[in-house]
Design an enzyme around this catalytic site. Structure first.
Site, PDB file in Angstrom:
ATOM      1  N   MET A  81      29.060  21.979  42.905  1.00  0.00           N
ATOM      2  CA  MET A  81      28.078  21.037  43.441  1.00  0.00           C
ATOM      3  C   MET A  81      26.741  21.099  42.709  1.00  0.00           C
ATOM      4  O   MET A  81      26.445  22.061  42.009  1.00  0.00           O
ATOM      5  CB  MET A  81      27.838  21.305  44.924  1.00  0.00           C
ATOM      6  CG  MET A  81      29.044  21.073  45.805  1.00  0.00           C
ATOM      7  SD  MET A  81      28.705  21.394  47.548  1.00  0.00           S
ATOM      8  CE  MET A  81      27.665  19.998  47.980  1.00  0.00           C
ATOM      9  N   HIS A  82      25.933  20.061  42.888  1.00  0.00           N
ATOM     10  CA  HIS A  82      24.503  20.028  42.577  1.00  0.00           C
ATOM     11  C   HIS A  82      24.144  19.933  41.095  1.00  0.00           C
ATOM     12  O   HIS A  82      23.009  19.605  40.763  1.00  0.00           O
ATOM     13  CB  HIS A  82      23.775  21.255  43.148  1.00  0.00           C
ATOM     14  CG  HIS A  82      24.054  21.557  44.573  1.00  0.00           C
ATOM     15  ND1 HIS A  82      23.915  20.617  45.585  1.00  0.00           N
ATOM     16  CD2 HIS A  82      24.473  22.704  45.179  1.00  0.00           C
ATOM     17  CE1 HIS A  82      24.215  21.191  46.748  1.00  0.00           C
ATOM     18  NE2 HIS A  82      24.557  22.448  46.525  1.00  0.00           N
ATOM     19  N   ASP A 239      33.186  20.991  45.769  1.00  0.00           N
ATOM     20  CA  ASP A 239      34.119  22.115  45.879  1.00  0.00           C
ATOM     21  C   ASP A 239      34.263  22.610  47.311  1.00  0.00           C
ATOM     22  O   ASP A 239      35.377  22.925  47.755  1.00  0.00           O
ATOM     23  CB  ASP A 239      33.726  23.255  44.939  1.00  0.00           C
ATOM     24  CG  ASP A 239      32.278  23.718  45.085  1.00  0.00           C
ATOM     25  OD1 ASP A 239      31.564  23.232  45.981  1.00  0.00           O
ATOM     26  OD2 ASP A 239      31.860  24.575  44.283  1.00  0.00           O
TER      27      ASP A 239
END
Length: 497
Positions: A81-82, A239
Site C-alpha cells: 500500500m501507499h 495487500d
C-alpha cells in the site's frame, strides 16, 4: 480445468500463485528486487523492477510442465500500500517510488493536518501519517519541484505493474483509501482535498472495484509472460484487503492477525458509520461496499528477521527459536518493544525506537528471541484492545503470515489476545485473496463469500490458556508503559543517528 493467477507485489519480492477451481495451488513462482535506503528514513524502489520481477515470475509459472497456459482465464493483484509512483505525460516513472515504510514526510503530515483540520478524518477517515501517499506527493512538490512539474498522474505499486501489462490506468477503492485523497464513505476522489493542495482531478486515475475487469494483456505482455493475450485482468486490492479476503474475513465477527514485514490486526466493518476517531485505520474493503478497521505494527516480522540477521546470521528460524517453548510467558522478565522503524498503532511516531527492558545476566539468546515474539504480539494486542474498548467482540482471530508458521507463536497469540486463534490449511495471504478476486471476476462464483467457502479452509484452533492469559495481561500493562518512558530518550538520541 481452468485456472486463475494471484499476484502479490510485496516489499521484497513478487509472488505469483496459480489456482484451480477447487482453490488448490497448482504452481507458484517468486522473484525478488532491491530496496534502496539513500538516507535514514528513506525507502524507495524502482517501479520497473516490479514489472520485470512480475513478468519473470509469470514466465516461470507458465513454463512449468504441469501448467497449461491456455487454460488460465484471469489474473488479479495484491500490492504493498501507499507507495507513490509518479508518471509523466508519456506514462513513464518520473523518479523512484517512495514506499509505505518511508518516514521523510513528517512536515508534510503536519501541513495536511493544519490545512484540512476536521475534514481530514471526516473525509479520509484516517490521520496524516508518513506512510500514506499524499504526504509523499507534497514532499516531491516541495523538495523536487522539477520532478513534480513533470508528473501528470500518480499510481500505487500494483497499479503501475498492471498498467504496464495492460496499458490501462486504474486504481481500486481499497488501495485508494490509503492515499488520503479518497472520500472513503463516498467512494470518490475528494474534490475538497485535491483543491486544498492544488492537485487537479486528472492527477488521480479512474476508480474501480477490486473485482472489476480492467482489460486484457498487451500483445508484448502476453509474449513476455507466456499467457494468452485474452487473459482477463482484474483490478485487485491493497495487500491487507487481499489478505483479509484470503483469510475469509468477509463478515462481522471475524478478526485477522497478519504478521509479515509489518503486522496487522484487521476487523471487518459492514458500513462506513463505524468511528474509531482516527486511532486505527479505516479503509474500503476489497469486498464491494464493505470496509475494514486496521491497526498496524510497522516492524512485526521485520523485528524477528532483524534479530536473526544480527544475532543468528546463517542459522534457520528453527535453530533460532529452538527451546523457546520451554520458557514461561514473560521471557524471564524481559520485554521488547518492536519500534525498530518507528510505530503506527497506537503511537503514530516516526522517531521512537525499539528497546529491550529488564536484561540481566540470566538471559540467553532464546530468552531474547521469545521476548521479540512476545513484543510483536503485545504491539498487535494494542489494536485488539482498542477494538474491544470500541465495543467490538474479538473472540475468533484468523492468523496468517510468518506468525502462523510457528505453533508456539500461534499459542502465544491466543494467550495474549485472549481469543481462539485459527490457522489455515493453505495459508497464502494476499496472493490467495488476489486469486479469489480473479475467480470471482471470471464468474466462477456468484460472490466472494461463496469463493471463500471453497478456497479458505480452517485448520488447527489454538485456545487461550487461562494461566498464561492472566500472566500476559499483567505483562501487557507493563509493556504499555514503555513507550511513554522511552519517548523522550529517543527524541534526544535522534540527533546522533
Amino acid at each position: 480445468m481452468s485456472y486463475v493467477i494471484g499476484i502479490d507485489l510485496g516489499t521484497s519480492a513478487v509472488k505469483a500463485l496459480l489456482l484451480d477451481k477447487n482453490g488448490a495451488i497448482v504452481a507458484e513462482a517468486s522473484k525478488s528486487y532491491p530496496l534502496f535506503h539513500e538516507h535514514s528514513g528513506w525507502s524507495e524502489q524502482r517501479p520497473d523492477d516490479w514489472v520485470d520481477g512480475t513478468i519473470a515470475a509469470l514466465r516461470e509459472l507458465t513454463s512449468q510442465p504441469n501448467v497449461n497456459a491456455d487454460a488460465i482465464e484471469g489474473i488479479s493483484f495484491s500490492g504493498q500500500m501507499h507507495g507513490l509512483v509518479l508518471l509523466d505525460e508519456a506514462g513513464n516513472p518520473v523518479r523512484n517510488a517512495i514506499l509505505w515504510n518511508d518516514t521523510r514526510t513528517t512536515a508534510q503530515c503536519r501541513e495536511i493536518e493544519f490545512t484540512l483540520g476536521e475534514q481530514l478524518l471526516s473525509i479520509t477517515r484516517n490521520p496524516a501519517l508518513e506512510g500514506f501517499t499524499l504526504p509523499k506527493i507534497l514532499w516531491v512538490k516541495q523538495h523536487e519541484p522539477e520532478n513534480f512539474e513533470k508528473s501528470k498522474l500518480f499510481l500505487l505499486p500494483k497499479d503501475y505493474v498492471r498498467y504496464r501489462l495492460t496499458g490501462e490506468l486504474h486504481m481500486d477503492y481499497s488501495d485508494a483509501a490509503g492515499t488520503l485523497l479518497l472520500d472513503v464513505a463516498g467512494k470518490s476522489w475528494s474534490a475538497s482535498v485535491l483543491e486544498a493542495f492544488g492537485l487537479p482531478a486528472s492527477f488521480c486515475p479512474p476508480l474501480v472495484e477490486s473485482h472489476g475487469l480492467v482489460g486484457t494483456l498487451l500483445p508484448q505482455s502476453a509474449d513476455d509472460t507466456g499467457l494468452p493475450a485474452s487473459t482477463k485482468v482484474f483490478a485487485g486490492g491493497a495487500d491487507n484487503a487481499c489478505g483479509a479476503i484470503g483469510a475469509g474475513i468477509l463478515e462481522e465477527g471475524l478478526t485477522m492477525c497478519s504478521i509479515g514485514t509489518s503486522g496487522v490486526i484487521l476487523s471487518y466493518e459492514k458500513n462506513s458509520a463505524s468511528d474509531f476517531g482516527g486511532k486505527v485505520h479505516f479503509f474500503n474493503h476489497g469486498k464491494e461496499d464493505a470496509f475494514y478497521a486496521m491497526g498496524v505494527t510497522l516492524a512485526a516480522g521485520y523485528s524477528l528477521s532483524w534479530f536473526k540477521n544480527t544475532f543468528a546470521k546463517g542459522e534457520s528460524y528453527d535453530e533460532l527459536l529452538s527451546g523457546i517453548e520451554a520458557i514461561k510467558p514473560g521471557s524471564n522478565g524481559l520485554l521488547f518493544t518492536p519500534y525498530l522503524v518507528g510505530e503506527r498503532t497506537p503511537h503514530a511516531d516516526s522517531v521512537i525506537r525499539a528497546s529491550f527492558i529488564g536484561v540481566d545476566g540470566s538471559h540467553e539468546r532464546k530468552h531474547f528471541a521469545r521476548a521479540v515474539m512476545e513484543g510483536i504480539t503485545f504491539s498487535l494486542n494494542e489494536s485488539v484492545d482498542m477494538f474491544r474498548k470500541a465495543g467490538k467482540t474479538v473472540d475468533r482471530v484468523i492468523s496468517i503470515g510468518g506468525g502462523a508458521q510457528n505453533p508456539v507463536w500461534l499459542q502465544m497469540q491466543a494467550d495474549i489476545f485472549n481469543a481462539n486463534v485459527i490457522a489455515l490449511e493453505n495459508e497464502q495471504g494476499p496472493g490467495l485473496g488476489a486469486a479469489m478476486l480473479a475467480a470471482y471476476g471470471c464468474g466462477w462464483f456468484d460472490s466472494l463469500d461463496a469463493c471463500a467457502s471453497q478456497f479458505v479452509k480452517h485448520a488447527a484452533v489454538y485456545e487461550p490458556n487461562e494461566a498464561a492469559v492472566e500472566q500476559y495481561a499483567g505483562l501487557f500493562a507493563i509493556y504499555q508503559q514503555v513507550y511513554a518512558q522511552t519517548q523522550g530518550l529517543n527524541e534526544s538520541l535522534k540527533a546522533y543517528r
